[in-house]
Design a protein around this motif. Structure first.
Motif, PDB file in Angstrom:
ATOM      1  N   PRO A  40       0.804  -1.227   0.000  1.00 56.36           N
ATOM      2  CA  PRO A  40       0.000   0.000   0.000  1.00 56.36           C
ATOM      3  C   PRO A  40       0.836   1.276   0.000  1.00 56.36           C
ATOM      4  CG  PRO A  40      -0.863  -1.578   1.591  1.00 56.36           C
ATOM      5  CD  PRO A  40       0.451  -2.122   1.121  1.00 56.36           C
ATOM      6  N   ALA A  41       1.956   1.258   0.687  1.00 55.54           N
ATOM      7  CA  ALA A  41       2.800   2.452   0.744  1.00 55.54           C
ATOM      8  C   ALA A  41       3.399   2.756  -0.626  1.00 55.54           C
ATOM      9  CB  ALA A  41       3.905   2.268   1.775  1.00 55.54           C
ATOM     10  N   ALA A  42       3.880   1.720  -1.296  1.00 55.29           N
ATOM     11  CA  ALA A  42       4.438   1.899  -2.640  1.00 55.29           C
ATOM     12  C   ALA A  42       3.346   2.347  -3.611  1.00 55.29           C
ATOM     13  CB  ALA A  42       5.073   0.607  -3.124  1.00 55.29           C
ATOM     14  N   TYR A  43       2.156   1.783  -3.464  1.00 54.27           N
ATOM     15  CA  TYR A  43       1.037   2.157  -4.332  1.00 54.27           C
ATOM     16  C   TYR A  43       0.691   3.633  -4.155  1.00 54.27           C
ATOM     17  CZ  TYR A  43      -3.529   2.087  -6.605  1.00 54.27           C
ATOM     18  OH  TYR A  43      -4.597   2.356  -7.427  1.00 54.27           O
ATOM     19  N   LYS A  44       0.722   4.104  -2.918  1.00 56.92           N
ATOM     20  CA  LYS A  44       0.412   5.513  -2.640  1.00 56.92           C
ATOM     21  C   LYS A  44       1.462   6.421  -3.285  1.00 56.92           C
ATOM     22  CE  LYS A  44      -0.674   8.625   1.248  1.00 56.92           C
ATOM     23  NZ  LYS A  44       0.342   9.657   1.033  1.00 56.92           N
ATOM     24  N   GLN A  45       2.756   6.072  -3.124  1.00 53.22           N
ATOM     25  CA  GLN A  45       3.822   6.871  -3.731  1.00 53.22           C
ATOM     26  C   GLN A  45       3.692   6.882  -5.258  1.00 53.22           C
ATOM     27  OE1 GLN A  45       7.238   4.790  -1.802  1.00 53.22           O
ATOM     28  NE2 GLN A  45       7.947   6.863  -1.307  1.00 53.22           N
ATOM     29  N   TRP A  46       3.397   5.726  -5.812  1.00 50.56           N
ATOM     30  CA  TRP A  46       3.266   5.575  -7.263  1.00 50.56           C
ATOM     31  C   TRP A  46       2.115   6.442  -7.792  1.00 50.56           C
ATOM     32  CZ3 TRP A  46      -0.821   2.993  -9.962  1.00 50.56           C
ATOM     33  CH2 TRP A  46      -0.579   2.715 -11.306  1.00 50.56           C
ATOM     34  N   THR A  47       0.982   6.390  -7.108  1.00 46.91           N
ATOM     35  CA  THR A  47      -0.188   7.178  -7.504  1.00 46.91           C
ATOM     36  C   THR A  47       0.108   8.671  -7.445  1.00 46.91           C
ATOM     37  OG1 THR A  47      -1.696   5.452  -6.700  1.00 46.91           O
ATOM     38  CG2 THR A  47      -2.612   7.662  -6.971  1.00 46.91           C
ATOM     39  N   GLU A  48       0.771   9.086  -6.375  1.00 41.34           N
ATOM     40  CA  GLU A  48       1.090  10.512  -6.215  1.00 41.34           C
ATOM     41  C   GLU A  48       2.052  10.992  -7.293  1.00 41.34           C
ATOM     42  OE1 GLU A  48       2.502  10.640  -2.218  1.00 41.34           O
ATOM     43  OE2 GLU A  48       0.477  10.732  -1.333  1.00 41.34           O
ATOM     44  N   LEU A  49       3.042  10.167  -7.652  1.00 44.73           N
ATOM     45  CA  LEU A  49       4.008  10.559  -8.677  1.00 44.73           C
ATOM     46  C   LEU A  49       3.317  10.682 -10.036  1.00 44.73           C
ATOM     47  CD1 LEU A  49       6.842  11.198  -9.657  1.00 44.73           C
ATOM     48  CD2 LEU A  49       7.310   8.737  -9.761  1.00 44.73           C
ATOM     49  N   LEU A  50       2.419   9.745 -10.357  1.00 43.29           N
ATOM     50  CA  LEU A  50       1.712   9.806 -11.627  1.00 43.29           C
ATOM     51  C   LEU A  50       0.810  11.040 -11.701  1.00 43.29           C
ATOM     52  CD1 LEU A  50       0.723   6.073 -12.247  1.00 43.29           C
ATOM     53  CD2 LEU A  50       2.506   7.381 -13.380  1.00 43.29           C
ATOM     54  N   LYS A  51       0.088  11.307 -10.627  1.00 41.51           N
ATOM     55  CA  LYS A  51      -0.804  12.469 -10.622  1.00 41.51           C
ATOM     56  C   LYS A  51      -0.013  13.776 -10.730  1.00 41.51           C
ATOM     57  CE  LYS A  51      -4.711  10.386  -8.159  1.00 41.51           C
ATOM     58  NZ  LYS A  51      -5.526  10.370  -6.918  1.00 41.51           N
ATOM     59  N   ALA A  52       1.140  13.808 -10.083  1.00 38.81           N
ATOM     60  CA  ALA A  52       1.991  14.993 -10.168  1.00 38.81           C
ATOM     61  C   ALA A  52       2.515  15.207 -11.590  1.00 38.81           C
ATOM     62  CB  ALA A  52       3.158  14.869  -9.194  1.00 38.81           C
ATOM     63  N   SER A  53       2.568  14.113 -12.349  1.00 39.00           N
ATOM     64  CA  SER A  53       3.012  14.182 -13.746  1.00 39.00           C
ATOM     65  C   SER A  53       1.834  14.311 -14.702  1.00 39.00           C
ATOM     66  CB  SER A  53       3.828  12.930 -14.092  1.00 39.00           C
ATOM     67  OG  SER A  53       4.938  12.791 -13.225  1.00 39.00           O
ATOM     68  N   ASP A  54       0.654  14.552 -14.139  1.00 36.77           N
ATOM     69  CA  ASP A  54      -0.571  14.727 -14.931  1.00 36.77           C
ATOM     70  C   ASP A  54      -0.930  13.461 -15.696  1.00 36.77           C
ATOM     71  OD1 ASP A  54      -2.781  16.221 -15.691  1.00 36.77           O
ATOM     72  OD2 ASP A  54      -1.836  16.966 -17.517  1.00 36.77           O
ATOM     73  N   LEU A  55      -0.705  12.297 -15.073  1.00 37.91           N
ATOM     74  CA  LEU A  55      -1.070  11.008 -15.647  1.00 37.91           C
ATOM     75  C   LEU A  55      -2.144  10.337 -14.801  1.00 37.91           C
ATOM     76  CD1 LEU A  55       2.465   9.580 -16.540  1.00 37.91           C
ATOM     77  CD2 LEU A  55       0.795  10.546 -18.133  1.00 37.91           C
ATOM     78  N   VAL A  56      -3.017   9.590 -15.458  1.00 36.73           N
ATOM     79  CA  VAL A  56      -4.057   8.853 -14.746  1.00 36.73           C
ATOM     80  C   VAL A  56      -3.457   7.557 -14.211  1.00 36.73           C
ATOM     81  CG1 VAL A  56      -6.273   7.663 -14.948  1.00 36.73           C
ATOM     82  CG2 VAL A  56      -5.879   9.791 -16.203  1.00 36.73           C
ATOM     83  N   PRO A  57      -3.497   7.310 -12.909  1.00 35.23           N
ATOM     84  CA  PRO A  57      -2.992   6.034 -12.375  1.00 35.23           C
ATOM     85  C   PRO A  57      -3.813   4.866 -12.930  1.00 35.23           C
ATOM     86  CG  PRO A  57      -3.241   7.658 -10.624  1.00 35.23           C
ATOM     87  CD  PRO A  57      -3.923   8.226 -11.832  1.00 35.23           C
ATOM     88  N   ASP A  58      -3.192   4.088 -13.769  1.00 36.64           N
ATOM     89  CA  ASP A  58      -3.845   2.950 -14.412  1.00 36.64           C
ATOM     90  C   ASP A  58      -3.160   1.686 -13.904  1.00 36.64           C
ATOM     91  OD1 ASP A  58      -4.885   1.010 -16.029  1.00 36.64           O
ATOM     92  OD2 ASP A  58      -4.167   1.854 -17.919  1.00 36.64           O
ATOM     93  N   ASP A  59      -3.805   1.002 -12.941  1.00 37.98           N
ATOM     94  CA  ASP A  59      -3.141  -0.141 -12.319  1.00 37.98           C
ATOM     95  C   ASP A  59      -3.390  -1.455 -13.050  1.00 37.98           C
ATOM     96  OD1 ASP A  59      -5.769  -0.364 -11.595  1.00 37.98           O
ATOM     97  OD2 ASP A  59      -5.440  -0.146  -9.438  1.00 37.98           O
ATOM     98  N   GLN A  60      -3.772  -1.366 -14.314  1.00 33.73           N
ATOM     99  CA  GLN A  60      -3.849  -2.551 -15.160  1.00 33.73           C
ATOM    100  C   GLN A  60      -2.437  -2.819 -15.690  1.00 33.73           C
ATOM    101  OE1 GLN A  60      -6.587  -2.164 -18.409  1.00 33.73           O
ATOM    102  NE2 GLN A  60      -5.949  -4.074 -19.346  1.00 33.73           N
ATOM    103  N   VAL A  61      -1.603  -3.416 -14.845  1.00 28.56           N
ATOM    104  CA  VAL A  61      -0.192  -3.616 -15.176  1.00 28.56           C
ATOM    105  C   VAL A  61       0.247  -5.017 -14.778  1.00 28.56           C
ATOM    106  CG1 VAL A  61       0.368  -1.165 -14.940  1.00 28.56           C
ATOM    107  CG2 VAL A  61       0.594  -2.664 -12.962  1.00 28.56           C
TER     108      VAL A  61
END
Length: 331
Positions: free
Chosen positions: A12-33
C-alpha cells in the motif's frame, strides 16, 4: 539511487507513492499492469514505469530529477523485461508533449489525441499493417467497415454485415486478432469467412494490434472491471486511429456497429466513435437482431455453451459456427 520492482497490489505504501508521482506528472494512475519499476532517491519514489502485456505505460519522472537521465534508465529496464517475456515489438502510451523524448529513444508515433500519444518500437509495425490491408483493397467508392470479436460468429453478426452489404459496394470486416477469447483467433477469423462466403462484396481482414487490441484498447477485454475514465481515453485513441489512419487507406466512409445494451465498455466505445468521427467517416448504429425478446449476442451463446444447451445455440448462429461448436464438443 536504487531500483526495485513495485508490487502495487501488495504494498500500500508503494502504491500511494506511485499514484502521487503519476498524478503529479498529470497522468491517470492505471493499475492494469503486469510489472512496475520504481527508482528511489533514499525513500522518495522519483521515477517509475510499468508494463502491461507488450505495452509500456505510466512512465513518470519527478521534475526535480529530470536531468538525471532517469527516463532512459526506466525505458531500458522495461525493455529488458519485455525481451525476457519474448516481446520484440512493443507499444508506448505517453503524453503528446513528451513524444520527442521517446522518439530520441527509438519509438515511432502512430497516433495522438488531446490526452495521449500512442507509439511503437520493433516490428512488424503499423506501416506494414497498412500494406497488408491495402493488398485486399477493392476499387470501389462506397465502402463500409465493421469491427468484431466474433467470439463466436453469430446470426447477430451476420445480420449487421448483411445490412451493411446491402447499402455499400464493399464491406471490410475487421476480426479482432487478440488471443483473449474462448475461440482462438484463427477459428474466429475462419468462422467469419465461412459465414459471409455468400456475400461477394465482403472482405475479411485481421486487426493485428491496431484496432480493439491489448495495445489500443485493453479495457475492452476487462468489460465490467475496467475503469470508466481509462476506458474513455483508450476508446477515443482507438477511434481516432481508425478514422485518421486506417479508414482512409481503404476509402471507408461508414462504420457500422450494433446498439450496445449489454456491455458498458462497448457502449463507451460506441460513444467515442460517435464523438470522434466526422463527416468524412459516418457512424451507423443499428438495432441488435433479436430472437424472441432477447438480443442475439456472442455472450449469450457462450453462456449456453457452459450449460451445454446445444439445441438452443443452433438458432443463434450460422450453420458453419454450429458445426464448429459441435466439433469442439467432441474434442
Amino acid at each position: 539511487m536504487r531500483t526495485k520492482r513495485l508490487w502495487l497490489d501488495r504494498d500500500p505504501a508503494a502504491y500511494k507513492q506511485w499514484t502521487e508521482l503519476l498524478k503529479a506528472s498529470d497522468l491517470v494512475p492505471d493499475d492494469q499492469v503486469d510489472y512496475t519499476l520504481g527508482i528511489y532517491a533514499e525513500e522518495a519514489l522519483v521515477a517509475t514505469g510499468s508494463i502491461y502485456h507488450n505495452i509500456l505505460k505510466c512512465i513518470a519522472i519527478d521534475p526535480t530529477y529530470q536531468n538525471e537521465n532517469l527516463l532512459t534508465q526506466v525505458v531500458q529496464e522495461l525493455r529488458v523485461q519485455l525481451l525476457e517475456s519474448g516481446f520484440t515489438h512493443y507499444f508506448l502510451y505517453t503524453k503528446p508533449a513528451v513524444c520527442h523524448l521517446f522518439q530520441s529513444l527509438g519509438f515511432s508515433e502512430i497516433i495522438r489525441t488531446e490526452d495521449i500519444a500512442f507509439m511503437e518500437q520493433g516490428g512488424p509495425d503499423f506501416n506494414e499493417y497498412l500494406k497488408e490491408i491495402t493488398a485486399s483493397k477493392r476499387n470501389t467508392l462506397k465502402n463500409a467497415a465493421i469491427v468484431m470479436n466474433a467470439n463466436p460468429f453469430t446470426n447477430g453478426h451476420l445480420y449487421l454485415i448483411t445490412q451493411a452489404a446491402k447499402k455499400n459496394e464493399t464491406v471490410y470486416i475487421f476480426v479482432v486478432s487478440e488471443e483473449r477469447s474462448l475461440f482462438d483467433t484463427a477459428t474466429r477469423f475462419r468462422l467469419v469467412q465461412e459465414g459471409v462466403r455468400h456475400l461477394t462484396n465482403v472482405v475479411v481482414l485481421p486487426t493485428r494490434e491496431y484496432i480493439v487490441s491489448s495495445a489500443t484498447f485493453p479495457s475492452y477485454f476487462l468489460k465490467d472491471q475496467a475503469q470508466e475514465a481509462v476506458a474513455r481515453v483508450q476508446a477515443t485513441l482507438d477511434a481516432v486511429l481508425f478514422k485518421k489512419k486506417i479508414a482512409p487507406v481503404l476509402s471507408i466512409t461508414t462504420r457500422y456497429v450494433g446498439e450496445e445494451p449489454l456491455s458498458p465498455v462497448t457502449d463507451i466505445y460506441n460513444q467515442a466513435m460517435k464523438k470522434e468521427f466526422s463527416s468524412d467517416l459516418h457512424l451507423t448504429i443499428l438495432p441488435r437482431k433479436k430472437l424472441g425478446q432477447e438480443v442475439i449476442s456472442a455472450s449469450r451463446v457462450r453462456a449456453l455453451l457452459n450449460e451445454q444447451a446445444y439445441e438452443a445455440i443452433r438458432s443463434l448462429v450460422p450453420e458453419t459456427t454450429f458445426i464448429e461448436i459441435m466439433k469442439q464438443k467432441k474434442e
